[in-house]
Motif scaffolding. Sequence first.
Motif, PDB file in Angstrom:
ATOM      1  N   ASP A 119      45.138  51.359  51.354  1.00  0.00           N
ATOM      2  CA  ASP A 119      44.175  51.670  49.724  1.00  0.00           C
ATOM      3  C   ASP A 119      45.579  52.711  49.080  1.00  0.00           C
ATOM      4  OD1 ASP A 119      44.429  53.902  50.964  1.00  0.00           O
ATOM      5  OD2 ASP A 119      42.288  55.097  49.690  1.00  0.00           O
ATOM      6  N   HIS A 120      46.401  53.017  49.841  1.00  0.00           N
ATOM      7  CA  HIS A 120      47.028  53.996  48.521  1.00  0.00           C
ATOM      8  C   HIS A 120      48.916  52.726  48.282  1.00  0.00           C
ATOM      9  CE1 HIS A 120      45.298  57.009  49.922  1.00  0.00           C
ATOM     10  NE2 HIS A 120      46.345  57.916  50.263  1.00  0.00           N
ATOM     11  N   SER A 121      48.338  51.324  48.148  1.00  0.00           N
ATOM     12  CA  SER A 121      50.020  50.426  48.363  1.00  0.00           C
ATOM     13  C   SER A 121      49.503  49.862  46.733  1.00  0.00           C
ATOM     14  CB  SER A 121      49.521  49.560  49.134  1.00  0.00           C
ATOM     15  OG  SER A 121      50.179  49.822  50.552  1.00  0.00           O
ATOM     16  N   VAL A 122      48.689  49.678  46.389  1.00  0.00           N
ATOM     17  CA  VAL A 122      48.127  49.247  44.541  1.00  0.00           C
ATOM     18  C   VAL A 122      48.835  50.283  43.691  1.00  0.00           C
ATOM     19  CG1 VAL A 122      46.644  49.571  44.299  1.00  0.00           C
ATOM     20  CG2 VAL A 122      47.113  48.011  43.094  1.00  0.00           C
ATOM     21  N   GLN A 123      49.588  49.939  43.072  1.00  0.00           N
ATOM     22  CA  GLN A 123      50.077  50.180  41.639  1.00  0.00           C
ATOM     23  C   GLN A 123      50.302  49.885  40.384  1.00  0.00           C
ATOM     24  OE1 GLN A 123      54.662  51.382  41.978  1.00  0.00           O
ATOM     25  NE2 GLN A 123      54.764  50.887  44.367  1.00  0.00           N
ATOM     26  N   VAL A 124      50.332  50.680  39.173  1.00  0.00           N
ATOM     27  CA  VAL A 124      49.193  50.253  38.409  1.00  0.00           C
ATOM     28  C   VAL A 124      51.144  49.715  37.077  1.00  0.00           C
ATOM     29  CG1 VAL A 124      48.232  50.400  35.817  1.00  0.00           C
ATOM     30  CG2 VAL A 124      47.621  51.962  37.710  1.00  0.00           C
ATOM     31  N   ASP A 125      51.069  48.420  37.858  1.00  0.00           N
ATOM     32  CA  ASP A 125      52.429  47.997  37.338  1.00  0.00           C
ATOM     33  C   ASP A 125      52.044  47.094  35.660  1.00  0.00           C
ATOM     34  OD1 ASP A 125      55.109  47.819  38.883  1.00  0.00           O
ATOM     35  OD2 ASP A 125      53.250  47.393  40.555  1.00  0.00           O
ATOM     36  N   TYR A 126      50.563  46.452  35.945  1.00  0.00           N
ATOM     37  CA  TYR A 126      49.806  45.867  34.514  1.00  0.00           C
ATOM     38  C   TYR A 126      48.664  46.281  34.606  1.00  0.00           C
ATOM     39  CZ  TYR A 126      52.644  41.831  35.490  1.00  0.00           C
ATOM     40  OH  TYR A 126      54.221  41.486  35.168  1.00  0.00           O
ATOM     41  N   PHE A 127      48.736  46.865  33.177  1.00  0.00           N
ATOM     42  CA  PHE A 127      47.384  47.385  32.883  1.00  0.00           C
ATOM     43  C   PHE A 127      47.094  46.990  31.026  1.00  0.00           C
ATOM     44  CE2 PHE A 127      50.875  50.015  30.254  1.00  0.00           C
ATOM     45  CZ  PHE A 127      49.427  50.231  29.270  1.00  0.00           C
ATOM     46  N   GLY A 128      45.863  46.962  31.256  1.00  0.00           N
ATOM     47  CA  GLY A 128      45.068  47.124  29.790  1.00  0.00           C
ATOM     48  C   GLY A 128      44.947  45.185  29.266  1.00  0.00           C
ATOM     49  N   SER A 129      44.521  45.101  30.580  1.00  0.00           N
ATOM     50  CA  SER A 129      44.282  43.070  30.329  1.00  0.00           C
ATOM     51  C   SER A 129      43.475  42.823  31.233  1.00  0.00           C
ATOM     52  CB  SER A 129      45.705  42.178  30.203  1.00  0.00           C
ATOM     53  OG  SER A 129      46.212  42.310  31.973  1.00  0.00           O
ATOM     54  N   ASP A 130      42.936  41.908  31.223  1.00  0.00           N
ATOM     55  CA  ASP A 130      42.087  41.516  31.623  1.00  0.00           C
ATOM     56  C   ASP A 130      42.884  40.645  32.908  1.00  0.00           C
ATOM     57  OD1 ASP A 130      39.544  41.176  30.342  1.00  0.00           O
ATOM     58  OD2 ASP A 130      39.790  39.657  29.628  1.00  0.00           O
ATOM     59  N   GLN A 131      43.462  40.169  32.984  1.00  0.00           N
ATOM     60  CA  GLN A 131      44.959  40.074  34.290  1.00  0.00           C
ATOM     61  C   GLN A 131      45.147  41.176  34.977  1.00  0.00           C
ATOM     62  OE1 GLN A 131      45.969  38.846  31.137  1.00  0.00           O
ATOM     63  NE2 GLN A 131      43.751  36.816  31.736  1.00  0.00           N
ATOM     64  N   ALA A 132      45.699  41.799  34.701  1.00  0.00           N
ATOM     65  CA  ALA A 132      45.852  43.561  35.476  1.00  0.00           C
ATOM     66  C   ALA A 132      45.348  44.035  36.808  1.00  0.00           C
ATOM     67  CB  ALA A 132      45.457  45.004  34.877  1.00  0.00           C
ATOM     68  N   PHE A 133      44.333  43.362  37.501  1.00  0.00           N
ATOM     69  CA  PHE A 133      43.519  43.294  38.605  1.00  0.00           C
ATOM     70  C   PHE A 133      44.345  42.250  39.334  1.00  0.00           C
ATOM     71  CE2 PHE A 133      41.265  41.855  41.879  1.00  0.00           C
ATOM     72  CZ  PHE A 133      41.086  42.700  43.103  1.00  0.00           C
ATOM     73  N   ALA A 134      44.340  40.692  39.112  1.00  0.00           N
ATOM     74  CA  ALA A 134      44.755  39.992  39.738  1.00  0.00           C
ATOM     75  C   ALA A 134      46.220  40.535  40.087  1.00  0.00           C
ATOM     76  CB  ALA A 134      44.795  38.814  38.987  1.00  0.00           C
ATOM     77  N   LYS A 135      47.254  40.114  38.950  1.00  0.00           N
ATOM     78  CA  LYS A 135      48.418  40.743  38.846  1.00  0.00           C
ATOM     79  C   LYS A 135      48.664  42.317  39.550  1.00  0.00           C
ATOM     80  CE  LYS A 135      49.857  38.661  34.149  1.00  0.00           C
ATOM     81  NZ  LYS A 135      50.698  38.634  33.463  1.00  0.00           N
ATOM     82  N   ASN A 136      48.600  42.862  39.522  1.00  0.00           N
ATOM     83  CA  ASN A 136      48.804  43.930  39.873  1.00  0.00           C
ATOM     84  C   ASN A 136      48.669  43.482  41.735  1.00  0.00           C
ATOM     85  OD1 ASN A 136      49.377  45.892  38.195  1.00  0.00           O
ATOM     86  ND2 ASN A 136      47.269  46.615  37.863  1.00  0.00           N
ATOM     87  N   ALA A 137      47.485  43.178  42.758  1.00  0.00           N
ATOM     88  CA  ALA A 137      47.286  42.503  43.691  1.00  0.00           C
ATOM     89  C   ALA A 137      48.622  41.202  43.940  1.00  0.00           C
ATOM     90  CB  ALA A 137      45.906  42.535  43.686  1.00  0.00           C
ATOM     91  N   GLU A 138      49.022  40.735  43.385  1.00  0.00           N
ATOM     92  CA  GLU A 138      50.081  39.956  43.428  1.00  0.00           C
ATOM     93  C   GLU A 138      51.401  40.816  43.857  1.00  0.00           C
ATOM     94  OE1 GLU A 138      52.106  35.811  41.550  1.00  0.00           O
ATOM     95  OE2 GLU A 138      50.471  36.937  40.587  1.00  0.00           O
ATOM     96  N   ILE A 139      51.292  41.674  42.660  1.00  0.00           N
ATOM     97  CA  ILE A 139      52.901  42.298  43.556  1.00  0.00           C
ATOM     98  C   ILE A 139      52.268  43.291  45.065  1.00  0.00           C
ATOM     99  CG2 ILE A 139      54.056  43.981  42.326  1.00  0.00           C
ATOM    100  CD1 ILE A 139      53.697  43.493  39.622  1.00  0.00           C
TER     101      ILE A 139
ATOM    102  N   TYR B 121      41.718  47.653  43.049  1.00  0.00           N
ATOM    103  CA  TYR B 121      41.435  48.488  44.383  1.00  0.00           C
ATOM    104  C   TYR B 121      41.846  50.163  45.297  1.00  0.00           C
ATOM    105  CZ  TYR B 121      36.962  45.771  42.367  1.00  0.00           C
ATOM    106  OH  TYR B 121      35.581  45.639  41.727  1.00  0.00           O
ATOM    107  N   GLY B 122      42.108  50.670  45.317  1.00  0.00           N
ATOM    108  CA  GLY B 122      43.135  51.567  45.299  1.00  0.00           C
ATOM    109  C   GLY B 122      43.232  53.059  44.479  1.00  0.00           C
ATOM    110  N   CYS B 123      43.997  54.483  44.918  1.00  0.00           N
ATOM    111  CA  CYS B 123      44.291  55.851  44.889  1.00  0.00           C
ATOM    112  C   CYS B 123      45.179  55.016  43.617  1.00  0.00           C
ATOM    113  CB  CYS B 123      44.465  56.073  45.712  1.00  0.00           C
ATOM    114  SG  CYS B 123      43.742  56.060  47.300  1.00  0.00           S
TER     115      CYS B 123
END
Length: 887
Positions: free
Chosen positions: A122-142, A495-497
């Motif tokens: 849970d500690h690895s995902v970062q908020v590279d993308y925000f403010g869009s419907d694609q934010a979750f998918a893009k952050n998970a991919e990165i 879904y992370g910190c």
Amino acid sequence: MSDSFNARSTLSAAGQDYEMFRLAAVPNSTRLPFSLKILLENLLRNEDGVTVTRDDILALANWDPQAEPDREIQFRPARVLMQDFTGVPAVVDLAAMRDAMQALGGDPSKINPLQPVELVIDHSVQVDYFGSDQAFAKNAEIEFARNQERYQFLKWGQNALEGFKVVPPDTGIVHQVNIEYLSRVVFPNPVNGTTQAYFDTCVGTDSHTTMVNGIGVLGWGVGGIEAEASMLGQPVSMLVPKVVGFRLTGQLREGVTATDLVLTIVEQLRRHGVVGKFVEFYGPAIATLPMGDRATIANMGPEYGATCGLFPIDQVTLEYLRLTGRTPEQIALVEAYAKAQGVFHSADAPEADYSETLELDLGEVVPSLAGPKRPQDRVALTEMAEHFPRALADLKRERNIPDQGPAKALIDGQEVEIADGSIVVAAITSCTNTSNPGVMIAAGLVAQKAAARGLRSAPWVKTSLGPGSMAVTRYLERAGLIAPLKQLGFHNVGYGCTVCIGNTGPLPEPVSKAIAEKDLCAVSILSGNRNFEGRVHAEVRMNYLASPPLVVAYAIAGRIGIDPYRDPLATDAAGQPVYLRDIWPTQHEIDAAIAANVTAGEFTAAYADVFAGDERWQALAAPTHRTYDWPDSTYIRKPPYFDGMTRAVGEVSDIRGARCLALLGDSITTDHISPAGSIKPNSPAGQYLIAHGVDAKDFNSLGSRRGNHEVMMRGTFANIRLRNLMAPGTEGGVTRHLPSDEALTIYDAAMRYQAEGVPAIVIAGKEYGSGSSRDWAAKGPRLLGVRAVIAESYERIHRTNLVCMGVLPLQFRAGENAQSLGLTGDEVFDIVGLANGEAKEVEVRATGADGTVTGFTARVRIDTPNEVDYYRHGGILHYVLRRLAAA
């Protein structure tokens, strides 16, 4: 196992018989606080005449609430909980121990968890993308691209190590998954042909393991090295603590949230002083306090300084277990067992004996924030307009920051002004609050009311929503609140910190440029548990904790220094001012939304296949050998702890000719010590990665590289806000090498000292090592050659971790410190009289350049006989490895 009290008995629940050990068989046990009853059952069940004796059991049963802790017991938790930042180095150590066992002529398969171990990524995902419907998918991919090597290694651990389970990434936050799914409350375990029932207890490699105290599970954070030893069958050595009873009365007023309550409790308990103590909550308000509120309060145990903050098992607990989809059989077992052991709370139950008591009338709690840099610095919402200018002035004076006025920025075609106090990060983050339906539904309702007035978050605010678990997304969607949250920019980012641990990602370029141009004191507001300097984002100097609905409100305002009761947050589409009261939901609205939408079905569906992971996780290839084939990786590297290790134990020698690596002040946290956050290209860690062919864009975070000691050594004591008094006027990991007086990074100076054969020490003030439990805050200094730390006081977990890594923790005598003794850090230090690790005090001689000697006595903070063994062996892992090799 022995049973000298004839405590073994049978319990029937839901048509099944269980073996149990009755607390009633031990005289005087009924008066004990719940937490000590749980420890007592643990001793009863594990009585073996060696690590647990009849005298140990009697001593705990006859516990004197007023006595200073001096009785050591051996506690065996039912399970171990990990997150990936701290879990990866733990599994790395286990893999290295398998290699070392093989080198010592032993069987590598002996290095195996002997207790259930559950790790949540849970500690690895970062908020590279925000403010869009694609934010979750893009952050998970990165996230997967950045961490593939780490994730393959964890899959190796899941395949090769028995009793080791992994909850894959993009599933939930560890403590939220723990309380919503993993926790048993009462543990059913097959033993010798029967099923034994006992209290679910756990230790975790994250200090917020205390969150599980909310449902009556005794657990707390330990260092990764302690957790590894526990996995390998070693008990947690501890002194029976004092127990502080915290009596709750009354009820929260309209408009007051669980976040406001916990910030008030943190302030009160920090002022009282509960470090090293257990806290138990009791009183008439308990029965009406929802589980979400209990979990929020328990989660912030580290912030109020206690080892744990336990709530009792009661009817609310059972209702929560039903809500979160536990089986009827498990719920029946919890109820029957808790009642049989006399730990099921009821209004007419007699109060336990406590060492100290405090009281809080919930009706006195007011809406609050905490900041700008510590969670215990609570500020009433009504006082924010007066508080912020003072806090800003103090910061500018302290850091010598000139006032250059606001900066202009062009964002999405709109020219805006960003100034001191502008909120540039607003995050609904951290299991502290995302586990609580009350505040999450409230945030959604605030967004709904704001969206109906046509409001949006200020354009310079980086907004984010980290739901904490899939169940939260499900009930927010069911309630129709996801859409309005999105309208205000609070899209699901992962879904992370996320922001709570500094995985905030980059600020938008125009915002970052504006902050740099005018050296602005920008602000973050987050529903997290930590707001230490440099934690949330390197470019954000001031950080405030607040409830999720307040995070939404302040995102709309875009600035922190307002009185939201008198100042409008914004103007609506009709040009009318909108105040906080206009968009704040009533408690009736919140309760109705919870009743209609937060159901067992949401949790059951979210956790139906929790260990399976998505298609990316399932497609990961991982080796299955019993020893790990160490690849050429900048993420995972075989550590040097066991190089040259022998079966025999050497003598502990005094420390002579040491140099001070850092002279530090008060409240140095593990955030200051441990490698965390982003990696700068010109830093020692960045230079190492560049030399190994890693582009700066692929650096990832220091936390994600905790499996590579070379990176972590270089990031130790490298926090941008660290102030080493040996290098006045600087911030960051800077020191002076002596006697050359050359200014170097702390890493480079440490390497030069090692090449010269010079041991290093660290000198610090009060509360050294406070904050999250981080094993690299002890591992890093040890690898830098730090042999001892001399501090005025220590946070409990960090002191233990130092011992477990073979670093000597020393404490100044009361009334003494570096300043009173005239120490500058330029001296040569001799520490004598260690007596092979058994000394209670040592003499420290500090010799100045002119030959002047300052001598003083320091207390040795090796507090238990087990810790003496660990220190003599060179650390707890060496101790465990030698024992297993000899078995």
